[in-house]
Write a protein that holds these residues in place. Structure first.
Motif, PDB file in Angstrom:
ATOM      1  N   GLY A   1      -2.472  -7.671  -6.622  1.00  0.00           N
ATOM      2  CA  GLY A   1      -3.801  -8.112  -7.013  1.00  0.00           C
ATOM      3  C   GLY A   1      -4.661  -6.956  -7.452  1.00  0.00           C
ATOM      4  N   SER A   2      -5.873  -7.263  -7.770  1.00  0.00           N
ATOM      5  CA  SER A   2      -6.802  -6.278  -8.304  1.00  0.00           C
ATOM      6  C   SER A   2      -7.163  -5.213  -7.270  1.00  0.00           C
ATOM      7  CB  SER A   2      -8.078  -6.990  -8.754  1.00  0.00           C
ATOM      8  OG  SER A   2      -9.074  -6.052  -9.063  1.00  0.00           O
ATOM      9  N   ARG A   3      -7.236  -3.994  -7.734  1.00  0.00           N
ATOM     10  CA  ARG A   3      -7.682  -2.910  -6.863  1.00  0.00           C
ATOM     11  C   ARG A   3      -9.149  -3.080  -6.459  1.00  0.00           C
ATOM     12  NH1 ARG A   3      -3.697  -0.917  -9.665  1.00  0.00           N
ATOM     13  NH2 ARG A   3      -2.167   0.410  -8.649  1.00  0.00           N
TER      14      ARG A   3
ATOM     15  N   ILE B   1      -0.616  -3.264  -5.627  1.00  0.00           N
ATOM     16  CA  ILE B   1      -0.184  -3.071  -7.007  1.00  0.00           C
ATOM     17  C   ILE B   1      -0.753  -4.189  -7.882  1.00  0.00           C
ATOM     18  CG2 ILE B   1       1.950  -1.884  -6.346  1.00  0.00           C
ATOM     19  CD1 ILE B   1       3.406  -4.551  -7.076  1.00  0.00           C
ATOM     20  N   GLU B   2      -0.798  -3.923  -9.163  1.00  0.00           N
ATOM     21  CA  GLU B   2      -1.200  -4.946 -10.122  1.00  0.00           C
ATOM     22  C   GLU B   2      -0.032  -5.360 -11.005  1.00  0.00           C
ATOM     23  OE1 GLU B   2      -4.622  -3.426 -12.174  1.00  0.00           O
ATOM     24  OE2 GLU B   2      -5.897  -3.614 -10.411  1.00  0.00           O
ATOM     25  N   ALA B   3       1.044  -4.552 -11.006  1.00  0.00           N
ATOM     26  CA  ALA B   3       2.221  -4.838 -11.838  1.00  0.00           C
ATOM     27  C   ALA B   3       3.467  -4.308 -11.135  1.00  0.00           C
ATOM     28  CB  ALA B   3       2.074  -4.184 -13.208  1.00  0.00           C
TER      29      ALA B   3
ATOM     30  N   VAL C   1       3.792 -12.095 -12.135  1.00  0.00           N
ATOM     31  CA  VAL C   1       3.879 -10.762 -11.536  1.00  0.00           C
ATOM     32  C   VAL C   1       4.701 -10.821 -10.257  1.00  0.00           C
ATOM     33  CG1 VAL C   1       2.577  -8.819 -10.588  1.00  0.00           C
ATOM     34  CG2 VAL C   1       1.677 -10.075 -12.559  1.00  0.00           C
ATOM     35  N   VAL C   2       4.520 -11.862  -9.468  1.00  0.00           N
ATOM     36  CA  VAL C   2       5.292 -12.025  -8.230  1.00  0.00           C
ATOM     37  C   VAL C   2       6.782 -12.069  -8.550  1.00  0.00           C
ATOM     38  CG1 VAL C   2       5.785 -13.569  -6.291  1.00  0.00           C
ATOM     39  CG2 VAL C   2       3.414 -13.165  -6.998  1.00  0.00           C
TER      40      VAL C   2
END
Length: 100
Positions: free
Chosen positions: A22-24, A46-48, A75-76
């Protein structure tokens, strides 16, 4: 949909490390990371999938995945695929040499 702190607390005894997707900027994930680390579990946000580092998983058998938003399913899937690659490399003793 957010994971509740109680669900995270139930997950932590079952895993050695937690990957949070998810988003930082997410305060919710920041709080969940704090809880995981307080309970002795390394947690990485992480985001990716490309952000995963093989060294995080050296000797790790069980990984928990926490998702900060419902729209992150692609992404998951990428994260799970990359973790499977890491696992296969670790089984062959090649994790440390895996390209980062």
């Amino acid at each position: 949909m957010h994971i509740h702190q109680g669900i995270l607390s139930n997950l932590l005894p079952q895993v050695q490390i937690v990957v949070m997707i998810g988003s930082r900027a997410s305060d919710h994930l920041r709080e969940l990371m704090r809880i995981a680390e307080y309970k002795g579990r390394p947690a990485y946000r992480i985001e990716a999938a490309s952000e995963l580092q093989p060294r995080w998983f050296s000797g790790v058998e069980e990984v928990g995945i926490v998702v900060g938003a419902t729209d992150l399913e692609p992404v998951v899937r990428e994260v799970k695929d990359r973790l499977e690659q890491f696992s296969a490399a670790q089984d062959k003793g090649m994790l440390e040499g895996l390209a980062q």
